[in-house]
Structure formats: C-alpha cells, structure tokens
Design a protein around this motif. Structure first.
Motif: not given
Length: 335
Positions: A91-102, A197-212
């Motif tokens: 998820k681009q804007k969440s630290l929670k995600w899921s995976e299906s396995i079959k 720049r002042a580190l007082t507010r997020r410009t994007l919520n935390p999230g996760c990506a396949h960074h490679t």
C-alpha cells in the motif's frame, strides 16, 4: 539450492534425508527467477508465471512448482506434484498490507495420500509483523488450499525499514519423517520519510513499496521544451535516465544539495535571452546526477518557458510520492 530473487537471495532449504532406510518425505521446489513487470504496464496487475517472481512497485506474484516424494526403504512409493502461488499487494499510504497464498490441486501418484501441509511466515525485520491466516491441517489433494497473510510495519518518523517475508513449508505424513523447504518474497521497504521542510507535518502518509523495482517518470513528455531538452541530453553522453541505458537517475532529497546542483548549471542571477524564459537542467537538480556529478557530455541546459518550469517541479514531486521514491532511489525518465 539458492535462487536469486529481485535484489535479495532466496534460500530454498531441503530437509536433510533421514538416516538409514527410515520412511521419509523428500521435498523439492523449482527455481524462481526475478522479473520486473514492463514499465509501460506498471499500473496493471502483475501476471503470475511458473518459475517467476514478477513484480512492480506495489505488487508481486511468485509461482513455484513443488514435489513431495514419498520414500520407504530408500525407494519412492509415491509423489505429490503441485504449484504454490503468492500474490502480495503493498500500500502506497499504509503500513498494513496483505498477501494471498494458494497451494494448488496436487497430482497424487502411488502412496501420496494423507500429506499435510503447514506454513510459517516471518519477516526479516523486528518492525514487520506477519499474521498468518493460512489454514492448518489441510492435506494435499484434489482441492486448492487458499489462505492469507496480513502484514504490519511500525517504521519510525523519517526512517525506512527494508525486509522480505520468509515462507517455511513443512509436509508431514503419519509414519514418515517430515520434509520441507523455505524461500523469500520479493524485498519490500516501508518508510515515513515524506515530511515538510520544517518536519511539522507529513506530505504523504507512511507506506510500503517493492523498492528494487525502478519506476518511470513519463509526465515530462507534455512539457514540449523541457522534453526536447531531455531528449537531446539523453541522446548523447551516458544516456542518463533513458530506459535501457543501465544508468537510471537517483533522487536527491537534500534541499541544500539540490540548490547546489542547480547553482552549478543554472546560476542565480543569470539573465535569460528574453523575458518569460527560465533555465532548465537535465539531469534534474533533484537527482544525484544533477549539477556537475556527471560528465559535461551527459548533461545540458536550455532556456524554456517559465510556465513549463513551474509545472516541472510539481510533477517530479507528485511522481516521487506516487512511487514512494526516497533519497537515493532509482528511476527512469521517458519522454
């Protein structure tokens, strides 16, 4: 065996054969090769292909073939053949995600009935916590075994956390020593680095990506004069940023370094040849290839309409957020 997978090493550990002639399940698993999804189709769902780990910035699919051989007195008396499919969606804007396995339908040969499959999932990071919803006690056979794993990361402010999921499969059958194997997912990274720049507010919520996975910036193409300058520079020198050159650009997040890059090639106070024009540089000042970091033959400037220049910065920032491109991350530029 060991399988190279998308920026990490996936180890496939075969359980050691039992001593002597003890009945045993000997398990083998096919190789998995990494394959980045085509840049043009990065927004589409990634396909699943046997023997591949196909991935883009937020999705991945691993499809691996496996066999459980049933041995008695050192000789095969049965076997089970099946595929395992993993589909992970970050998820681009969440630290929670899921995976299906079959675990697919198994082709059973000989004395292969009654083999039970178990799955343990871990992360290679103390901040990443998987919750395994894969069913327990299910036997290989004529039905698929489908389950789910939920993940949550707890990355701190201005920090990154890189990891990969580890899947440990075990196979058991009454009267036989168990067998198993393990392998890893495509690596992923969570971050909470998008702040003002002042580190007082997020410009994007935390999230996760396949960074490679290396994403592609395409929104410069409609800025006519800027696109022309990019094409000219990419056509010579080291072709920096051009797909296929082997030399992607890399984000520079330091405002001081960005300004220094810009001042080196477009000095402040420089007068345009006529009003309404602005100095445009490529590689961008907001990259680690900006300024004088690449040879003169691989960089260039042009006078472009100021309205194009005003749009360029916003489009680059939007792209960085959309693809969660953090400091030092690679990307391509297509015009």
């Amino acid at each position: 065996m060991a399988v190279a997978l998308a920026g990490g090493l996936v180890s496939v550990a075969q359980a050691a054969p039992a001593a002597g002639q003890e009945p045993v399940l000997r398990v083998t698993v096919g190789s998995v090769q990494p394959q980045a999804a085509p840049a043009e189709g990065a927004a589409a769902a990634v396909p699943c292909q046997r023997g591949k780990a196909i991935y883009n910035r937020y999705q991945s699919c691993i499809l691996v073939g496996a066999t459980v051989n049933v041995l008695r007195n050192g000789r095969p008396v049965g076997s089970a053949h099946f595929d395992i499919t993993h589909r992970m969606t970050l998820k681009q804007k969440s630290l929670k995600w899921s995976e299906s396995i079959k675990v697919g339908k198994a082709r059973l040969v000989g004395n292969a009935r009654g083999i039970t499959v178990g799955l343990k999932v871990t992360c290679g990071s103390s901040k990443c916590k998987p919750t395994n919803k894969f069913p327990r006690g299910r036997k290989l056979g004529g039905s698929e075994i489908s389950g789910k794993v939920n993940y949550q990361d707890k990355v701190a402010k201005l920090k990154k956390d890189s990891a990969s999921a580890k899947y440990l499969y075990t196979f058991t059958k009454p009267g036989y020593a168990p067998g198993g194997f393990d392998y890893r997912s495509v690596p992923f990274r969570c971050d909470d680095t998008f702040w003002n720049r002042a580190l007082t507010r997020r410009t994007l919520n935390p999230g996760c990506a396949h960074h490679t996975y290396i994403p592609v910036l395409t929104t410069m193409g409609s800025l006519t004069n800027i696109a022309k300058n990019i094409r000219r520079v990419q056509a010579g020198g080291g072709h920096y940023g051009r797909i296929g050159s082997g030399k992607p650009l890399h984000r520079e997040a330091s405002e001081r370094a960005i300004q220094d890059n810009r001042d080196k090639v477009c000095p402040r106070g420089q007068r345009p040849p006529r009003p309404g024009l602005s100095c445009d540089e490529y590689p961008f000042a907001s990259t680690r290839e900006g300024g004088h970091h690449v040879p003169a033959s691989s960089r260039g400037t042009a006078w472009v309409p100021k309205e194009e220049q005003d749009k360029q910065g916003g489009r680059i920032q939007t792209f960085q957020k959309k693809e969660r491109i953090v400091h030092r991350d690679a990307f391509w530029v297509k015009v």
